[in-house]
Design an enzyme around this catalytic site. Sequence first.
Site, short mmCIF file in Angstrom:
data_model
loop_
_atom_site.label_atom_id
_atom_site.label_comp_id
_atom_site.label_asym_id
_atom_site.label_seq_id
_atom_site.Cartn_x
_atom_site.Cartn_y
_atom_site.Cartn_z
NE ARG A 54 26.73 44.68 3.10
CZ ARG A 54 26.98 44.53 4.69
NH1 ARG A 54 26.42 45.57 5.71
NH2 ARG A 54 27.42 43.43 4.83
CB ALA A 72 30.95 39.35 7.57
CD GLU A 106 27.77 39.11 13.36
OE1 GLU A 106 26.77 39.28 12.19
OE2 GLU A 106 27.74 40.09 14.36
CD GLU A 157 25.07 38.30 8.97
OE1 GLU A 157 25.74 37.74 7.96
OE2 GLU A 157 25.62 39.40 9.43
CD GLU A 216 36.07 46.45 7.82
OE1 GLU A 216 34.80 45.85 8.41
OE2 GLU A 216 36.09 46.85 6.54
CD GLU A 226 14.84 47.59 16.67
OE1 GLU A 226 14.95 49.05 16.44
OE2 GLU A 226 14.53 47.26 17.80
CD GLU A 269 21.99 41.44 10.26
OE1 GLU A 269 23.18 41.44 9.91
OE2 GLU A 269 21.84 41.16 11.66
#
Length: 177
Positions: free
Chosen positions: A62, A74, A91, A95, A118, A137, A139
């Site tokens: 992150r 997520a 997701e 993932e 959010e 791409e 991630e």
Amino acid sequence: MDEIRRVKRELVHRGKIVNFYEDYMALPNGNTAVWDFIEHKGAAAVVPVTEEGKILMVRQYRNALERYTLEIPAGAVNDVEEPKEKCAARELEEETGYKAGKLEWLMNVNTTVAFCNEFIGIYVARDLIPARQHLDEDEFLNVEEHGLDELLSMIYDGKITDAKTSAALLAYRVKYR
């Protein structure tokens, strides 16, 4: 309570995930303040539970924290009209490489109410069906299995600090144990 109202909103920057605005706010004392506002189109997250009761988590870098984090899967909705449940299912597969045989709503979370809108819908996925992981791409993540007690200890020890993950795991424990 006295009224606070927005009198003007100016776009400062349009980003890929968020838009940044300055809101000019009329305050009850007659003054005007400029508040930051970050617009987010919304997201969904999922607590994927294996047959053995383990939880699938993703470890990813992150940029904002300049470190790797351990989180529930997520991602952002494709557009503001996309149902959160559809986003959560997508997701999960993207993932982790699993589809949900059963997907159940757990809770909703507003992550940073002081300056961002959010909104994340969080679901529990059970009866996981092996599928194919297909990351974006840009991630890069690893999927890990953890026991709930281990994950709760990581929250209490400050090792898991992601708000959606902490809220989801604590809510899951209360609702299902």
